[in-house]
Every structure is written in structure tokens, then in C-alpha cells.
Design a protein around this motif. Structure first.
Motif: not given
Length: 324
Positions: A252-280
Motif C-alpha cells: 500500500i505504501l508503494a502506491l501511496e507515494i505516487p497517489d500523493l503526487f496525483i493528489g498534489s494536482v488538486i491541492v496545488e491548484s486550489i492553494f496556488a502552489i507552484p509545483g508540478m501538479g499545478r503545472l500539469f
């Protein structure tokens, strides 16, 4: 073990190739394109047909699909992720600027997840059917059910717009030029809500798996034997039950880290964080295919690497597992 790792790495090559073909074809099949705005009839006064044709030739958009893919794949093998249609900058350079921010947010979220999920899951399993178990299980199910974007918006409403305790966007206050500990405190205040959203959602999911794995391990013969030998309950739980119950948790942990990267797309967009998720998200709006392909390939590589790491950890945790 070494030969097994080498085989798995070699097997990842055709897997990544297949993933790249699938992603490339799906992106090219999406409606619109990088020149969709210029092709709009309302833009005809600004972009002539000749200019539009030059742009299509420049980007190779008139070439057959397989030719474009082979060209992109050949560049990728040389370490060239291509050039952004929107900015004209190298894709790898753009991702390199954003990925440290995403690593910071997801890394802190993963650390908080581990610090919360393991104690809660272990105590919930040891004290099965207790008030703590019922409460933690209910909260975990609630956390899994709540969408991350809704949780982010609720945190913004409470802690920013109502109480005014935390900033609502970015990683630092653009109006100030902080230094030293003050700058660190400002960065920490900006990270509280994004990290909380990712960590709570991940903790809710991971806690349930840890509880189930620990319940199974506690009921095994080796755990009863350890108790019969007179070992303390703490040693029985942490050294015997947890170590043996950790094998499914590692998956589960092996899949949790990539899931966090996917979740960062939403979080970075809402909080206007200049990360890879917002760039996507920005690149998806502009149909910037090279940037999208670069981000998706990095995400695919992470999934494969962490699954390989999980397989290696199996042998470390359980001596009965041998790879030949």
C-alpha cells in the motif's frame, strides 16, 4: 536479489514503452490542440492561415501520429523531453523548477501520514472493539469518503476566510521579504493546509490497511508463541506482529507515494502552489502535449520504481521470501 532487481528493471523498459504509447495516443485524441485558440474563427484577425500553417509545420502537427510519437520517443531516449508549445522552453527545465516544491509538499504529507497512520492503526487493532477502535474506524471511513478538493475548500473557509489564521495561497508572502527563521515560519504557515489535506486523506486510507494487517498478524500462531514465551506485549506487537504484518502494508505504501503526487494536482491548484501538479493543470488547459507527456512519464516511472522497492522490502521483512 541482484539478478532479480536487474530483471525487474529490464522488464520495466517495455512496460514504460507501452505506457508511453497509450498516453501519447490518448492525449492526441483529446478534443482541441495546442493551436486550438489560433484556429478559432474569432482569432482569424490576429492569426492568418499562412501563420497557422507555419506553426503546424514547426510543431510537426501535420505529420502522422506514429511519426510524431517516434520523434518524441527518440528525443526522450537522448534525455530530451521536448519543448513546451506554450513557453518555448525545454520541458525538463520547466519540470525541474516545479518538482522540488511538489517533493516538499508530498514528502511532508507522507511523513505526517506515517506518524499518524501507524500508531492509530496499531492501537486500533490491539484494542479491537474499544471506543478508540470504533472512533478511529469511523473517522477513517469519513476521511476516505470526503473528496480532497472539498476538504481543501473547507479548510480555506475556516482557517483563512473565517479565522484569518493561515494564508490562502502560495508558499510565501509576496508582499514581504522575510529572512532566516521568519521566512521558515512563513513557509510553514503556507504549507499547513496543503499538507493537512494530503495527509488526512492518505492517513484515513492507510489506517484501515494497517489495522486489518495487524489483526491478521495478532491472530497467528507465532504471536501466540511469543506471548507464551513470556515476552512483553510491546515486544510481541512491535517486533513480531508488526514486522510480519508489514508486508501487505508495504504494498500500500508503494502506491501511496505516487497517489500523493496525483493528489498534489488538486491541492496545488486550489492553494496556488507552484509545483508540478499545478503545472500539469496549466498545461492541460493549453493542450501543451510535451509538458503533459513529461509529467505523466515521470509519474509512471515513480509507480514502477516504488513497486520494485516494495518487492525488495518483502525479502527484508520476511526471511522466507527469496528471489532467484
Amino acid at each position: 536479489m541482484t539478478s532479480y532487481v536487474v530483471r525487474r528493471v529490464l522488464q520495466a523498459v517495455p512496460l514504460l514503452a507501452g505506457i508511453s504509447v497509450l498516453i501519447y495516443v490518448l492525449l492526441q485524441m483529446t478534443p482541441g490542440g495546442p493551436l486550438a485558440i489560433a484556429e478559432n474563427p474569432g482569432s482569424a484577425g490576429r492569426v492568418t492561415a499562412e501563420q497557422l500553417e507555419r506553426l503546424r509545420n514547426r510543431y510537426g502537427l501535420d505529420d502522422p501520429l506514429y511519426v510524431r510519437y517516434l520523434r518524441w520517443a527518440a528525443d526522450l531516449l537522448r534525455g530530451d523531453f521536448g519543448t513546451s508549445f506554450n513557453t518555448g522552453r525545454p520541458v525538463l527545465e520547466m519540470i525541474g523548477e516545479r518538482i522540488p516544491v511538489t517533493f516538499l509538499v508530498t514528502g511532508l504529507s507522507f511523513l505526517v501520514t506515517l506518524l499518524l497512520a501507524f500508531p492509530i492503526g496499531i492501537v486500533s487493532a490491539v484494542r479491537q472493539y474499544s471506543v478508540f477502535d470504533y472512533l478511529s474506524t469511523s473517522v477513517a471511513f469519513l476521511g476516505v469518503s470526503i473528496p480532497s478538493f472539498w476538504l481543501a475548500l473547507m479548510l480555506l473557509y475556516v482557517f483563512t476566510f473565517t479565522l484569518g489564521w493561515l494564508p490562502s495561497f502560495g508558499l510565501e508572502d509576496p508582499r514581504q521579504d522575510y529572512e532566516g527563521l521568519v521566512a521558515l515560519w512563513d513557509r510553514a504557515r503556507h504549507l499547513v493546509m496543503p499538507v493537512t489535506v494530503l495527509a488526512l486523506v492518505s492517513t484515513a486510507s492507510l489506517t484501515r490497511y494497517i489495522r486489518a494487517a495487524m489483526l491478521d498478524a495478532i491472530g497467528q500462531d507465532y504471536t501466540r508463541t511469543a506471548r507464551a514465551k513470556g515476552l512483553s506485549e510491546r515486544v510481541v506487537i512491535l517486533r513480531h506482529a508488526l514486522k510480519n504484518g508489514a508486508i501487505p502494508i508495504v504494498t500500500i505504501l508503494a502506491l501511496e507515494i505516487p497517489d500523493l503526487f496525483i493528489g498534489s494536482v488538486i491541492v496545488e491548484s486550489i492553494f496556488a502552489i507552484p509545483g508540478m501538479g499545478r503545472l500539469f493543470v496549466e498545461s492541460a488547459h493549453l493542450r501543451d502535449y510535451p509538458v503533459l507527456m513529461g509529467i505523466l512519464m515521470i509519474a509512471s516511472l515513480l509507480v514502477i520504481l516504488f513497486n520494485l522497492l516494495a518487492d525488495v522490502l518483502y525479502a527484508v521483512l520476511d526471511p522466507r521470501i527469496r528471489y532467484r
